[in-house]
Design a protein around this motif. Sequence first.
Motif, PDB file in Angstrom:
ATOM      1  N   TYR A 159       4.523   2.907  -8.484  1.00 60.43           N
ATOM      2  CA  TYR A 159       4.653   1.996  -9.624  1.00 60.43           C
ATOM      3  C   TYR A 159       3.488   2.105 -10.605  1.00 60.43           C
ATOM      4  O   TYR A 159       3.405   1.330 -11.543  1.00 60.43           O
ATOM      5  N   ILE A 160       2.568   3.046 -10.327  1.00 62.63           N
ATOM      6  CA  ILE A 160       1.404   3.155 -11.206  1.00 62.63           C
ATOM      7  C   ILE A 160       1.561   4.339 -12.137  1.00 62.63           C
ATOM      8  O   ILE A 160       1.788   5.463 -11.674  1.00 62.63           O
ATOM      9  N   LYS A 161       1.443   4.075 -13.402  1.00 60.86           N
ATOM     10  CA  LYS A 161       1.589   5.158 -14.388  1.00 60.86           C
ATOM     11  C   LYS A 161       0.243   5.798 -14.693  1.00 60.86           C
ATOM     12  O   LYS A 161       0.123   6.990 -14.871  1.00 60.86           O
ATOM     13  N   ASN A 162      -0.781   4.941 -14.762  1.00 58.91           N
ATOM     14  CA  ASN A 162      -2.084   5.464 -15.211  1.00 58.91           C
ATOM     15  C   ASN A 162      -2.989   5.852 -14.043  1.00 58.91           C
ATOM     16  O   ASN A 162      -3.171   5.091 -13.155  1.00 58.91           O
ATOM     17  N   ARG A 170       2.802   1.139  -3.762  1.00 53.28           N
ATOM     18  CA  ARG A 170       2.161   0.878  -5.067  1.00 53.28           C
ATOM     19  C   ARG A 170       2.014   2.142  -5.911  1.00 53.28           C
ATOM     20  O   ARG A 170       2.171   2.103  -7.133  1.00 53.28           O
ATOM     21  N   GLU A 198       0.823  -1.211   0.000  1.00 50.10           N
ATOM     22  CA  GLU A 198       0.000   0.000   0.000  1.00 50.10           C
ATOM     23  C   GLU A 198       0.858   1.263   0.000  1.00 50.10           C
ATOM     24  O   GLU A 198       0.508   2.255  -0.637  1.00 50.10           O
TER      25      GLU A 198
END
Lengths: 251, 251
Positions: free
Chosen positions: A248-251, A245, A242
């Motif tokens: 690591y999220i592009k969108n 993350r 949590e």
Amino acid sequence: MLSKSQISFIKSLHQKKYRKESGLFLVEGMKSITEFLNSQYSVQSIYCLADYIPKLPKLSQKQKVFEVSEQDLTKISTLKTPQEALAILEIPQEASFNELKADNEIVFVLDGVQDPGNLGTIIRTLDWFGFDKIICSQDTVEVYNPKVVQATMGSLARVKVAYTDLKQLLSKEKLPVYGTLLNGKNIFEVKWPSSGYVILGSEGNGISKEIKALVTEAVTIPGAGHTESLNVAISAAICCTEIKRINYIKN
Amino acid sequence: MLSKSQISFIKSLHQKKYRKESGLFLVEGMKSITEFLNSQYSVQSIYCLADYIPKLPKLSQKQKVFEVSEQDLTKISTLKTPQEALAILEIPQEASFNELKADNEIVFVLDGVQDPGNLGTIIRTLDWFGFDKIICSQDTVEVYNPKVVQATMGSLARVKVAYTDLKQLLSKEKLPVYGTLLNGKNIFEVKWPSSGYVILGSEGNGISKEIKALVTEAVTIPGAGHTESLNVAISAAICCTEIKRINYIKN
């Protein structure tokens, strides 16, 4: 062939008392030993099956390598099925009080974790996600216990571990102190700060009463409600996920 | 006092061979025993310390309760420190091939998990998140191994476990088959379907070559890159979290 006194000395390091006395601990397996050789840890000697000696990285002159038979390795190993090699390492000096503190980072804190496999798995998971230190209460299982070292799978070489009085550390702390508790904020909706602490409690009792009082942000992992608790290493992994993350999220 | 033959019979159930022969297995601790008593499992008999007998839920006439001393409990227990009670249960009939299939749900599949603690922790974690079945390859550790049962902390009472030939099960499957592999899609960006399979591999070797060929969606848990792998129960927990978290987010 190893002498009786060599075998008996190495076997003494299976026990906490003798690890403390000598300031030494054991690491088993080529993979883990290699990770420690590439770290700040000081590897004193390696007991290795003949076939694996050529596979060891380049060693310093001070580091001794002993060729051992499978029989001897079985005698000195802490494992039922010994791996290719066993090494004796020096227990490093503990981190100072100031080094322990969260400084532009989130630091995990364990309050009384007892199971060596759990501590080792937590260290391995922290390393996976790039957390490089962990603070343990004084009643948390000893990190140089061979079962802990084994379960870290070499990650102990990179994660700094310190034992301290949690109350003393946290009571004057101004940073947020997260604790996994019942009836806390849904962990999936938490906006994590850049610095703070995350406390995980012991297997049997969770976070102790004294330390619970220092938690400023109670968080809860939502579930289906069939069972009361998660394994502490699983809770640690979900907290790590949590926290990280979003990176690591592009969108 | 237990007779020698009672003790020797119960101790025989510590071993897989005799569990298989008799179709019986052991559960220890009041909490776990209570969860099994409240489930579909058939509890044959309970060996309980005197103080805890009044705390047992109401039993049927068929279920026998034996008062045991701490000494006797130590003799029959699989634990170093026995808990308050030990029960003998019937191993239920295995789920049929059709029951195993994912049907408007996501089903976890284990390919060769060896460590009893890992299998138990995975079952406990699945139960936390409301997954109620798990499929294991035939070389996965036996679920009625006392260490597995212990690590499930009672969750085995609710999670249906079946062993099958994974190749046969998955090769004609039209649903997506997710596998945790290197160089897969970032798991934090996956949009999970309502039905499908998630495969986790063994501790040493990951997903076997044969089964890897049946994976339609390779997924990867991103990390800092210091270490090669995560513990399999940790990977399972992160998959569970990623599949379920959307159900728990309001904003």
